[in-house]
Design an enzyme around this catalytic site. Sequence first.
Site, PDB file in Angstrom:
ATOM      1  N   HIS A   1      32.295  37.525  49.786  1.00 57.76           N
ATOM      2  CA  HIS A   1      32.196  38.620  48.817  1.00 57.76           C
ATOM      3  C   HIS A   1      30.963  39.506  49.067  1.00 57.76           C
ATOM      4  O   HIS A   1      30.167  39.234  49.951  1.00 57.76           O
ATOM      5  CB  HIS A   1      32.221  38.040  47.406  1.00 57.76           C
TER       6      HIS A   1
ATOM      7  N   SER B   1      32.653  37.042  41.994  1.00 59.88           N
ATOM      8  CA  SER B   1      32.504  35.835  42.822  1.00 59.88           C
ATOM      9  C   SER B   1      31.378  36.038  43.822  1.00 59.88           C
ATOM     10  O   SER B   1      31.219  37.129  44.375  1.00 59.88           O
ATOM     11  CB  SER B   1      33.795  35.561  43.600  1.00 59.88           C
TER      12      SER B   1
HETATM   13  C1  LIG Z   1      40.270  38.442  43.158  1.00 61.95           C
HETATM   14  C2  LIG Z   1      39.626  37.092  43.175  1.00 61.95           C
HETATM   15  N1  LIG Z   1      39.448  36.442  42.021  1.00 61.95           N
HETATM   16  C3  LIG Z   1      38.857  35.224  41.989  1.00 61.95           C
HETATM   17  C4  LIG Z   1      38.406  34.608  43.128  1.00 61.95           C
HETATM   18  C5  LIG Z   1      37.778  33.254  43.058  1.00 61.95           C
HETATM   19  O1  LIG Z   1      36.420  33.233  43.416  1.00 61.95           O
HETATM   20  P1  LIG Z   1      35.741  31.870  43.921  1.00 61.95           P
HETATM   21  O2  LIG Z   1      36.211  31.638  45.317  1.00 61.95           O
HETATM   22  O3  LIG Z   1      34.276  32.144  43.846  1.00 61.95           O
HETATM   23  O4  LIG Z   1      36.156  30.793  43.002  1.00 61.95           O
HETATM   24  C6  LIG Z   1      38.569  35.262  44.360  1.00 61.95           C
HETATM   25  C7  LIG Z   1      38.098  34.594  45.595  1.00 61.95           C
HETATM   26  O5  LIG Z   1      38.080  35.074  46.668  1.00 61.95           O
HETATM   27  C8  LIG Z   1      39.197  36.534  44.388  1.00 61.95           C
HETATM   28  O6  LIG Z   1      39.373  37.188  45.540  1.00 61.95           O
END
Ligand SMILES: Cc1ncc(COP(=O)(O)O)c(C=O)c1O
Length: 434
Positions: free
Chosen positions: A218, A213
């Site tokens: 991040h 992400s």
């Molecule tokens: C472990 C994990 N997977 C998926 C996501 C989803 O990412 P996005 O917010 O870019 O959709 C996050 C978001 O913080 C996450 O911490």
Amino acid sequence: MSDRKEPVLDEVRKYHREASPEREFIPGTTEIWPSGAVLDEEDRTALVEAALEMRIAAGRSCRKFESAFARRLKRRKAHLTNSGSSANLLAVSALTSHLLEEAQLKPGDEVITVAAGFPTTVNPILQNGLVPVFVDVDLTTCNATADRVAAAIGPKTRAVVLAHALGNPFPVAEIARLAEEHGLFLIEDNCDAVGSLYDGKLTGTFGDMTTVSFYPAHHLTMGEGGCVLTSNLALARIVESLRDWGRDCWCEPGESDKCLKRFTYQMGTLPAGYDHKYIFSHVGYNLKATDIQGALGLTQLAKLDGFIEARKRNWRRLRDGLDGVPGLLLPDATPRSDPSWFGFVLTVDPEAPFSRAELVAFLEDRKIGTRRLFAGNLTRHPAYIGRPHRIVGELTNSDVITDQTFWIGVYPALTDEMLDYVTASIKEFVAAHG
Ligand SMILES: Cc1ncc(COP(=O)(O)O)c(C=O)c1O
């Protein structure tokens, strides 16, 4: 045209310096965020340059980022997406492609995951008509263990989808071995763990596919954005098709006839010679990122090593500073790992003379930002009640996380002064409740 661009970009650099003065840290007043984007002059300039050139759709910066990021994360292919959630959706959906033949996942097939995690690690399982099988996590690493995953494997199990929690790797070598022994796909959600190592190898390089992400919290940011990476070229092709409307053709927008067979295909019941650019082999989406995101990704990527080092340093300072504080369960790196941390997780001992809510309220009052370990036990949320799933073992630790756990920041913009204030504040609170 370029004569006019440079002076504009020079102005942008000057603007950045003026608009981003050094912030003095005033304890209790200055906000200590749990996470945030770390953006410099180069990032701002790259964004403006992409805007000046009006590169508003996916284009050359996206392609350049994809190849640089794939190289950096040691995978053959990277596909940029508009979010990490979209990346997870594409990775899981790819496993349901007819192109995988007997390996294709079918509705009702089971996918092992953890109950304590982020919703969009799990949602694509349900969105594809698959059945999540939830296992508990270990409390000090917040991750699944190989024995819990092994216990969950049944006759319908076809895949394992797990995130490296808050940057801390799950025992990925052991779980990859289990997956191989049982013929299961393994997807590593690496959204929180870019740069983490297990047995000296990057997380994301053990499974069939991995996702990242680029949301501002991040390790790298594009504002919004994500990526699917794999070294399996068949899976990469499926991911690309699903991302790009489901089309069969792999020419980039603006390109055509790279295969030199554009008008010679016959697929489905279409007439022979139907334009390959408009033949659809998957029920797809459009989950592409834009070149403005790609441009920011490139300048961020150049700083990744420094970001990772700062996260590690900040986590270590908190860990050393809080060592031995009573009433708190402190995090540990998974054995054999070297995490690129996302956050610093704390669990209040249920027997402690204070509650998680009291400690969090105290910290928030001092402008020290806290976050939940995402959903806690997902199976207790309204969205998941009544949905098909299986639970293996007790979700005891997932429930402890729901009640007792929170995390604080380690992101690169935090200074030693801020981290020491966080440590001192926690110690002061605990001493007052001793
Ligand atoms: C472990 C994990 N997977 C998926 C996501 C989803 O990412 P996005 O917010 O870019 O959709 C996050 C978001 O913080 C996450 O911490």
